[in-house]
Design a protein around this motif. Sequence first.
Motif, short mmCIF file in Angstrom:
data_model
loop_
_atom_site.label_atom_id
_atom_site.label_comp_id
_atom_site.label_asym_id
_atom_site.label_seq_id
_atom_site.Cartn_x
_atom_site.Cartn_y
_atom_site.Cartn_z
N VAL A 113 3.17 -0.67 18.77
CA VAL A 113 3.87 -0.73 17.49
C VAL A 113 3.30 -1.82 16.59
CG1 VAL A 113 6.10 -1.15 16.38
CG2 VAL A 113 6.01 0.13 18.49
N ALA A 114 2.95 -2.97 17.18
CA ALA A 114 2.47 -4.11 16.38
C ALA A 114 1.17 -3.77 15.66
CB ALA A 114 2.25 -5.30 17.30
N LEU A 115 0.42 -2.77 16.21
CA LEU A 115 -0.89 -2.44 15.62
C LEU A 115 -0.80 -1.32 14.59
CD1 LEU A 115 -3.07 -2.54 18.84
CD2 LEU A 115 -2.93 -4.25 17.05
N ARG A 116 0.39 -0.74 14.46
CA ARG A 116 0.48 0.44 13.58
C ARG A 116 0.45 0.03 12.11
NH1 ARG A 116 5.22 3.73 16.71
NH2 ARG A 116 4.21 3.66 18.74
N GLN A 117 -0.78 0.04 11.59
CA GLN A 117 -0.95 -0.33 10.18
C GLN A 117 -1.80 0.72 9.49
OE1 GLN A 117 -2.54 -4.16 9.53
NE2 GLN A 117 -0.55 -5.14 9.84
N LEU A 118 -1.38 1.04 8.28
CA LEU A 118 -2.13 2.05 7.54
C LEU A 118 -2.35 1.50 6.14
CD1 LEU A 118 -2.28 5.57 7.83
CD2 LEU A 118 -1.28 5.03 5.64
N SER A 119 -3.61 1.56 5.66
CA SER A 119 -3.77 1.07 4.30
C SER A 119 -4.36 2.14 3.40
CB SER A 119 -4.59 -0.21 4.28
OG SER A 119 -5.90 0.07 4.65
N LEU A 120 -3.81 2.14 2.20
CA LEU A 120 -4.25 3.09 1.17
C LEU A 120 -4.94 2.25 0.10
CD1 LEU A 120 -1.06 5.23 0.61
CD2 LEU A 120 -3.28 6.11 1.21
N GLU A 121 -6.21 2.63 -0.20
CA GLU A 121 -6.92 1.82 -1.20
C GLU A 121 -7.57 2.73 -2.23
OE1 GLU A 121 -9.65 -1.06 0.59
OE2 GLU A 121 -8.30 -0.94 2.33
N VAL A 122 -7.70 2.17 -3.43
CA VAL A 122 -8.49 2.89 -4.43
C VAL A 122 -9.26 1.85 -5.23
CG1 VAL A 122 -6.48 3.00 -5.97
CG2 VAL A 122 -8.42 4.49 -6.39
N ARG B 215 -13.08 1.27 -7.89
CA ARG B 215 -14.15 1.94 -8.64
C ARG B 215 -15.46 1.71 -7.92
NH1 ARG B 215 -15.16 2.21 -15.03
NH2 ARG B 215 -17.07 3.44 -14.85
N ALA B 216 -16.24 2.79 -7.77
CA ALA B 216 -17.56 2.65 -7.15
C ALA B 216 -18.56 3.36 -8.06
CB ALA B 216 -17.56 3.26 -5.76
N GLY B 217 -19.21 2.60 -8.89
CA GLY B 217 -20.17 3.17 -9.83
C GLY B 217 -19.50 4.13 -10.79
N GLU B 218 -20.00 5.38 -10.80
CA GLU B 218 -19.48 6.37 -11.73
C GLU B 218 -18.39 7.21 -11.10
OE1 GLU B 218 -19.93 7.01 -15.19
OE2 GLU B 218 -20.44 4.93 -14.71
N SER B 219 -17.79 6.71 -10.06
CA SER B 219 -16.69 7.47 -9.46
C SER B 219 -15.59 6.52 -8.98
CB SER B 219 -17.20 8.32 -8.29
OG SER B 219 -17.86 7.49 -7.37
N VAL B 220 -14.46 7.14 -8.66
CA VAL B 220 -13.34 6.36 -8.12
C VAL B 220 -13.25 6.72 -6.63
CG1 VAL B 220 -10.87 6.05 -8.16
CG2 VAL B 220 -12.12 6.31 -10.29
N LEU B 221 -13.18 5.65 -5.79
CA LEU B 221 -13.22 5.88 -4.35
C LEU B 221 -11.85 5.63 -3.73
CD1 LEU B 221 -15.37 6.53 -2.18
CD2 LEU B 221 -15.53 4.08 -1.76
N PHE B 222 -11.31 6.68 -3.07
CA PHE B 222 -10.03 6.53 -2.37
C PHE B 222 -10.33 6.38 -0.89
CE2 PHE B 222 -6.82 7.80 -5.49
CZ PHE B 222 -7.60 8.34 -6.49
N SER B 223 -9.56 5.52 -0.18
CA SER B 223 -9.73 5.49 1.27
C SER B 223 -8.39 5.31 1.98
CB SER B 223 -10.70 4.40 1.70
OG SER B 223 -10.33 3.18 1.13
N VAL B 224 -8.30 5.97 3.13
CA VAL B 224 -7.09 5.90 3.95
C VAL B 224 -7.54 5.39 5.32
CG1 VAL B 224 -5.21 7.19 4.98
CG2 VAL B 224 -6.07 7.83 2.72
N THR B 225 -7.06 4.17 5.69
CA THR B 225 -7.52 3.57 6.94
C THR B 225 -6.39 3.49 7.94
OG1 THR B 225 -8.91 2.19 5.57
CG2 THR B 225 -8.74 1.57 7.89
N ASP B 226 -6.63 3.99 9.16
CA ASP B 226 -5.59 3.86 10.19
C ASP B 226 -6.14 3.10 11.38
OD1 ASP B 226 -6.48 5.68 12.45
OD2 ASP B 226 -6.64 7.05 10.72
N CYS B 227 -5.26 2.68 12.27
CA CYS B 227 -5.68 1.98 13.48
C CYS B 227 -5.36 2.85 14.68
CB CYS B 227 -4.96 0.65 13.61
SG CYS B 227 -5.07 -0.36 12.16
N GLY B 228 -5.54 4.14 14.53
CA GLY B 228 -5.12 5.09 15.57
C GLY B 228 -6.15 5.26 16.68
N VAL B 229 -6.06 6.39 17.36
CA VAL B 229 -6.90 6.60 18.54
C VAL B 229 -8.37 6.84 18.20
CG1 VAL B 229 -5.08 7.41 20.05
CG2 VAL B 229 -6.21 9.02 18.51
#
Length: 696
Positions: free
Chosen positions: A612-621, A623-637
């Motif tokens: 449970v202590a490791l269950r973290q999820l981050s949502l980021e957005v 700008r990367a050059g001429e585009s917008v970069l979305f990322s979803v990071t989990d600490c899963g399996v």
Amino acid sequence: MTTADSVVNATLTQHKVAGIEWLPQRMRSHGSLAWAILSGRRGTLWLLLFVLVTVMLGTLVWLAGRYEASQVQEKLERDAGDAVQDIRTALTRNLQQMQALQNESATGVNWIAESTQLLRDRRELLRLEWRDSAVNVMWNVSSPYQPRLFSRVTRAQLQSDVVQTCSLARRASSPIYSVSYFLPQEEGSGQEVMDLCLPLVTSGRITGYLVASYSLPNMLSDLVGPQLARGQEVSFTETDGTRLAMHGAARRGSRIFTTQQLLNLPGNTLVLRMDSRRTGPDLFPNVLTALVTVLSIALMSVVVMLGRDMRRRMLAERNLADALAFRKAMEDSLITGLQARDMQGHIRYVNPAFCEMVGYSSEELLDNQADSEAAPHGPPSSPYWPPEKVDEIRLGITQRQSSKAKLRDGVETVFVRKDGRRLPVLMFVAPLINALGEQTGWMSAFVDLTEQRRIEEMSRASQERLQATARLATVGEMASLLSHELNQPLAAISSYASGSLNMLEQSTSALGADLRIAMTRIAEQAERAGKVIKSVHNFVRRREGQREQVDPSALFEAVMPLVNLQASKLEVKVQIRVGQALPQVWCDRTMLEQVLLNLVRNGMQAMALVDVALRQLSLEVERAGESVLFSVTDCGVGITAEVAQQLFEPFFTTKLEGMGLGLSLCRTVVEQHGGILEFERRSPQGTIFRFSLPLR
Ligand code: ADP
């Protein structure tokens, strides 16, 4: 347990621990000024008490001292009286013995013998003379203790006084004492001497005189001395205070007591003065004074201790008031409604949050309760209970109060505000225990559920909408797949039909003509099927028109309620990071929300098995050059190489209830927007899914 629950439980626990039933309103506004005035007045009172006690004790000690002094004085006076009496008695006795000397048969020889004996016995007597006239001494005897009495001054030189005394005695026919005179002796010493002239009467005629000389110092030492107490001094003085003789050395001392008594003798009056000096310090002259002093000291100590105790008490009182004020301030700023009822169910206390919740003032709530009688089967009704639910609520409270086991669980009910609006509330009831551990009533806490209900409703609607969209998208994806898959067989059918037609061109038989027609029809139908499929494909791909300019952060905001709902269920911490100055993107909002939701859901599901202590999820957005970069990071399996190969394939899933369409749909949508969806391993564990959206 929700946050509201923990707030309520914390509040209830505090009440139980502190044992405070309802806090007095006045405790709130104890300013330091009031304290200063109060302690100032107390200070004055204490000072007054201290001064009074000191004065009283001082007076007591002084009175005790005075009493003791008066006792000493009285004793001295008694002693002086006794001394005078002793002298008088001795003189009378001497007189009688002297008279006895002069009996009828007295001759010079035996007179001398008896007189010598008398002088030996009576040291106060210095000399006895038998005179046949006032002037002529026939016989005389001197005291064996003072043989050379008249060595410096002769008797003749002192004759005039004796003659005068004897003439007085003759006139009075009774013994007369002379005025005392100083008789100098050898070696510069001397003593005060007083003569007694006793007329000798034979057959009613004065035939001579007996003159006796008394030594005043010896009178004091022999007649008074033995009875004299230590520390006392006795002296003969003249009426003007001149000391004639004295006996007893008064020791040095701070206080002198003096008394004087008159010794009236015929022909002379002497003053007997007695002095007594008190030795040693006079602070504790006797037991009484000492006792009073000790008691005074004890009393003063008690007063001082009382003062100290008082000060400590005041400090404790102030701390208590501060603590109460602090607690009151805490209760006032709580958002949870609090209410205390006594054992009869009357409301005794409500906090501001509760008043705010139901729209009634605390006075209204408390007054209302004061008038109403307790219902026979439960607490009296409150104005904020919905009329149709009065019995139900009352029953609920009674049941909860009787079944202590479930007290901590909240129960949902509805209140009617004063303005008529209804509000759902969650109610907790706990027994109110005072400092002695006795139950004095019930403490209830209420949480307003209105806002929670609104959010739940919103989430439910948006989830339903998203699910519908997701289903539509899935169907679209399947249709698109089917059209893709069917295009080739149809193209094959079409080319086989055209090939067959070419071959049948040369045939002139009726069968050939029929087959030609059939082949033409097949080619036509295949083409038609192709068109149908193309039109379906176009239909599915026709979401271009719904695109709009959207803020990347707005996409996050839209999905957050659903994300949070899932996160709290799976106990996952969600972090959001939005880059600076992000441009808007041209996109199909619903589809992109769906992509984000899919990626988030996959990430959370991948963490279901980790700690449970490791269950973290981050949502980021960002700008990367001429585009917008979305990322979803989990600490899963994480994703194994095997899974990675098939990850984006439609219908690939490792989950029991999975469809395996999520990621392929995501990729399609992202690619339709001209972007790329990819993933990467995260160290030490987990996965990062990224997709870019080009700016137009
Ligand atoms: P579904 O979620 O219905 O199984 P998806 O296409 O979304 O379908 O996912 C396909 C498979 O990819 C999942 O069954 C899972 O095994 C794997 N997968 C997807 N996302 C992740 C992730 N973040 N971490 C680990 N495995 C993942």
